[in-house]
Scaffold this motif. Structure first.
Motif, PDB file in Angstrom:
ATOM      1  N   LEU A  36       0.801  -1.144   0.138  1.00 16.77           N
ATOM      2  CA  LEU A  36       0.034  -0.041  -0.017  1.00 16.77           C
ATOM      3  C   LEU A  36       0.696   1.322   0.027  1.00 16.77           C
ATOM      4  CD1 LEU A  36      -2.587  -1.124   2.634  1.00 16.77           C
ATOM      5  CD2 LEU A  36      -2.803  -1.060   0.107  1.00 16.77           C
ATOM      6  N   LYS A  37       0.363   2.361  -0.748  1.00 24.68           N
ATOM      7  CA  LYS A  37       1.352   3.579  -0.767  1.00 24.68           C
ATOM      8  C   LYS A  37       0.957   4.193   0.520  1.00 24.68           C
ATOM      9  CE  LYS A  37       1.929   7.346  -4.136  1.00 24.68           C
ATOM     10  NZ  LYS A  37       1.396   7.656  -5.458  1.00 24.68           N
ATOM     11  N   ARG A  38       2.261   4.809   1.144  1.00 24.46           N
ATOM     12  CA  ARG A  38       2.041   5.566   2.193  1.00 24.46           C
ATOM     13  C   ARG A  38       2.473   7.131   1.924  1.00 24.46           C
ATOM     14  NH1 ARG A  38      -1.437   2.364   4.601  1.00 24.46           N
ATOM     15  NH2 ARG A  38      -0.389   0.320   5.514  1.00 24.46           N
ATOM     16  N   SER A  39       2.271   7.836   2.875  1.00 25.83           N
ATOM     17  CA  SER A  39       2.827   9.283   2.513  1.00 25.83           C
ATOM     18  C   SER A  39       4.260   9.415   3.000  1.00 25.83           C
ATOM     19  CB  SER A  39       1.908  10.221   3.428  1.00 25.83           C
ATOM     20  OG  SER A  39       2.016  10.224   4.687  1.00 25.83           O
ATOM     21  N   GLY A  40       4.936   8.764   2.178  1.00 27.17           N
ATOM     22  CA  GLY A  40       6.532   8.822   2.455  1.00 27.17           C
ATOM     23  C   GLY A  40       7.321  10.124   2.553  1.00 27.17           C
ATOM     24  N   GLN A  41       7.846  10.630   3.448  1.00 26.54           N
ATOM     25  CA  GLN A  41       8.421  11.979   3.556  1.00 26.54           C
ATOM     26  C   GLN A  41       9.873  11.771   4.365  1.00 26.54           C
ATOM     27  OE1 GLN A  41       5.399  14.039   5.709  1.00 26.54           O
ATOM     28  NE2 GLN A  41       4.219  14.653   3.907  1.00 26.54           N
ATOM     29  N   ALA A  42      10.552  13.035   3.857  1.00 27.34           N
ATOM     30  CA  ALA A  42      11.955  13.089   4.748  1.00 27.34           C
ATOM     31  C   ALA A  42      11.908  14.086   5.807  1.00 27.34           C
ATOM     32  CB  ALA A  42      12.850  13.231   3.631  1.00 27.34           C
ATOM     33  N   PHE A  43      12.415  13.662   7.075  1.00 24.33           N
ATOM     34  CA  PHE A  43      12.332  14.822   8.081  1.00 24.33           C
ATOM     35  C   PHE A  43      13.757  15.026   8.150  1.00 24.33           C
ATOM     36  CE2 PHE A  43       8.529  12.328   8.451  1.00 24.33           C
ATOM     37  CZ  PHE A  43       7.536  13.119   8.537  1.00 24.33           C
ATOM     38  N   HIS A  77       3.201  12.341  -4.719  1.00 20.59           N
ATOM     39  CA  HIS A  77       2.951  10.945  -4.998  1.00 20.59           C
ATOM     40  C   HIS A  77       2.180  10.779  -6.099  1.00 20.59           C
ATOM     41  CE1 HIS A  77       5.547  10.315  -1.447  1.00 20.59           C
ATOM     42  NE2 HIS A  77       4.905  10.966  -0.896  1.00 20.59           N
ATOM     43  N   THR A  78       2.276  10.379  -7.420  1.00 20.59           N
ATOM     44  CA  THR A  78       1.368  10.134  -8.428  1.00 20.59           C
ATOM     45  C   THR A  78       1.459   8.545  -8.843  1.00 20.59           C
ATOM     46  OG1 THR A  78       3.163  10.272 -10.184  1.00 20.59           O
ATOM     47  CG2 THR A  78       2.034  12.390  -9.544  1.00 20.59           C
ATOM     48  N   SER A  79       0.221   8.266  -9.299  1.00 16.60           N
ATOM     49  CA  SER A  79       0.221   6.825 -10.116  1.00 16.60           C
ATOM     50  C   SER A  79       1.239   6.487 -10.839  1.00 16.60           C
ATOM     51  CB  SER A  79      -1.341   6.702 -10.429  1.00 16.60           C
ATOM     52  OG  SER A  79      -1.373   7.419 -11.573  1.00 16.60           O
ATOM     53  N   LYS A  80       1.681   7.554 -11.652  1.00 16.03           N
ATOM     54  CA  LYS A  80       2.767   7.456 -12.599  1.00 16.03           C
ATOM     55  C   LYS A  80       4.108   7.249 -11.987  1.00 16.03           C
ATOM     56  CE  LYS A  80       0.116   8.035 -16.388  1.00 16.03           C
ATOM     57  NZ  LYS A  80      -0.307   7.204 -17.372  1.00 16.03           N
ATOM     58  N   LYS A  81       4.441   7.515 -10.919  1.00 13.33           N
ATOM     59  CA  LYS A  81       5.818   7.237 -10.205  1.00 13.33           C
ATOM     60  C   LYS A  81       6.703   7.775 -11.094  1.00 13.33           C
ATOM     61  CE  LYS A  81       4.319   3.351  -7.667  1.00 13.33           C
ATOM     62  NZ  LYS A  81       2.699   3.594  -8.175  1.00 13.33           N
ATOM     63  N   ALA A 110       7.937  19.978  -5.438  1.00  8.38           N
ATOM     64  CA  ALA A 110       7.100  20.661  -5.570  1.00  8.38           C
ATOM     65  C   ALA A 110       6.003  19.749  -5.981  1.00  8.38           C
ATOM     66  CB  ALA A 110       7.549  21.474  -6.898  1.00  8.38           C
ATOM     67  N   PRO A 111       4.514  20.203  -6.042  1.00  6.37           N
ATOM     68  CA  PRO A 111       3.518  19.309  -6.487  1.00  6.37           C
ATOM     69  C   PRO A 111       3.645  19.077  -7.952  1.00  6.37           C
ATOM     70  CG  PRO A 111       2.739  21.395  -5.405  1.00  6.37           C
ATOM     71  CD  PRO A 111       4.325  21.634  -5.705  1.00  6.37           C
ATOM     72  N   LEU A 112       3.478  17.636  -8.413  1.00  5.47           N
ATOM     73  CA  LEU A 112       3.326  17.328  -9.543  1.00  5.47           C
ATOM     74  C   LEU A 112       1.652  16.745  -9.663  1.00  5.47           C
ATOM     75  CD1 LEU A 112       6.138  14.792  -9.560  1.00  5.47           C
ATOM     76  CD2 LEU A 112       6.084  17.023 -10.822  1.00  5.47           C
ATOM     77  N   THR A 113       1.077  17.087 -11.100  1.00  5.47           N
ATOM     78  CA  THR A 113      -0.291  16.733 -11.389  1.00  5.47           C
ATOM     79  C   THR A 113      -0.261  15.326 -11.831  1.00  5.47           C
ATOM     80  OG1 THR A 113      -0.016  17.525 -13.793  1.00  5.47           O
ATOM     81  CG2 THR A 113      -0.978  18.936 -12.170  1.00  5.47           C
ATOM     82  N   ASP A 114      -1.126  14.866 -11.828  1.00  2.00           N
ATOM     83  CA  ASP A 114      -1.281  13.378 -12.250  1.00  2.00           C
ATOM     84  C   ASP A 114      -2.421  13.027 -13.135  1.00  2.00           C
ATOM     85  OD1 ASP A 114      -0.867  10.696 -12.064  1.00  2.00           O
ATOM     86  OD2 ASP A 114      -1.890  10.125  -9.997  1.00  2.00           O
ATOM     87  N   PRO A 115      -2.079  12.630 -14.244  1.00  2.41           N
ATOM     88  CA  PRO A 115      -0.666  12.657 -14.985  1.00  2.41           C
ATOM     89  C   PRO A 115      -0.164  14.031 -15.325  1.00  2.41           C
ATOM     90  CG  PRO A 115      -2.369  12.150 -16.588  1.00  2.41           C
ATOM     91  CD  PRO A 115      -3.360  12.322 -15.266  1.00  2.41           C
ATOM     92  N   THR A 116       1.115  14.296 -14.927  1.00  2.00           N
ATOM     93  CA  THR A 116       1.638  15.615 -15.659  1.00  2.00           C
ATOM     94  C   THR A 116       1.732  15.650 -17.142  1.00  2.00           C
ATOM     95  OG1 THR A 116       2.898  15.219 -13.669  1.00  2.00           O
ATOM     96  CG2 THR A 116       3.707  16.967 -15.402  1.00  2.00           C
ATOM     97  N   PRO A 117       0.892  16.768 -17.873  1.00  2.00           N
ATOM     98  CA  PRO A 117       0.996  16.869 -18.845  1.00  2.00           C
ATOM     99  C   PRO A 117       2.622  17.232 -19.470  1.00  2.00           C
ATOM    100  CG  PRO A 117      -0.667  18.113 -18.272  1.00  2.00           C
ATOM    101  CD  PRO A 117       0.240  17.847 -17.012  1.00  2.00           C
ATOM    102  N   LYS A 118       2.924  16.674 -20.658  1.00  2.00           N
ATOM    103  CA  LYS A 118       4.128  16.940 -21.246  1.00  2.00           C
ATOM    104  C   LYS A 118       4.613  18.281 -21.349  1.00  2.00           C
ATOM    105  CE  LYS A 118       7.125  15.431 -25.119  1.00  2.00           C
ATOM    106  NZ  LYS A 118       7.320  14.538 -26.502  1.00  2.00           N
TER     107      LYS A 118
END
Length: 181
Positions: A36-43, A77-81, A110-118
């Motif tokens: 399962l995908k989690r909200s992985g973050q670096a602290f 965290h997008t479905s496209k990874k 920074a935020p990425l859209t899912d999917p990110t347009p070319k």
């Protein structure tokens, strides 16, 4: 280098009475657990390494809160990874104002859209996504001088290098980012 945080701050005095070295590292939280995908973050964690002749091994003590460093790496965290999502960010320890004390620069995503347009360039939509510059004060604590220095950044930050590019006696930063360096 040989620089350590000052022992002038009373809040840090118990730590620095036996401290000679400061260590900096990222604690990368697991992104996936049981499939399962989690909200992985670096602290960001700043620690003092305590070691005296009579003590082995040494101990790490978390002094992040007492130091004034406030940073949490934000990764999309997008479905496209996309490749930038899989990488951590950069950190640089350098003396940005030539005061003889090490300062900390942290690179953020920074935020990425899912999917990110070319051809889309990620945008840092607010302070939560900014890169951060922390100036070390004479008492050993840090203050956020990101806005003052104009270093909030653009694009999805990934790394940083330090060097005096223009030979003016001040260290310069080269920040790598998807969307522009």
């Amino acid at each position: 280098m040989g620089q350590t945080l000052s022992s002038a701050n009373p809040a840090l005095q118990p730590i620095f009475s036996r401290s000679l070295t400061v260590a900096v590292w990222y604690d990368f939280r697991a992104r996936y657990h049981d499939g399962l995908k989690r909200s992985g973050q670096a602290f960001f964690i700043l620690c003092a390494f305590l070691l005296t002749a009579s003590e082995t091994p040494g101990n790490f003590v978390d002094i992040t809160s007492a130091s004034g460093v406030r940073f949490q790496h934000v990764a999309s965290h997008t479905s496209k990874k996309y490749l930038p999502e899989t990488m951590g960010s950069g950190v640089a320890l350098f003396d940005y104002d030539n005061d003889g004390r090490l300062d900390i620069f942290l690179v953020n995503g920074a935020p990425l859209t899912d999917p990110t347009p070319k051809g889309t360039i990620p945008q840092k939509t607010g302070p939560a996504h900014w890169n951060r510059l922390f100036h070390q004060k004479s008492d050993g604590t840090f203050e956020d001088v990101t806005e003052k220095a104009g270093l909030s950044g653009v694009g999805y930050g990934m790394g940083v290098a330090v060097g005096d590019f223009d030979n003016d006696g001040y260290e310069d930063l080269y920040v790598t980012a998807y969307g522009g360096n």
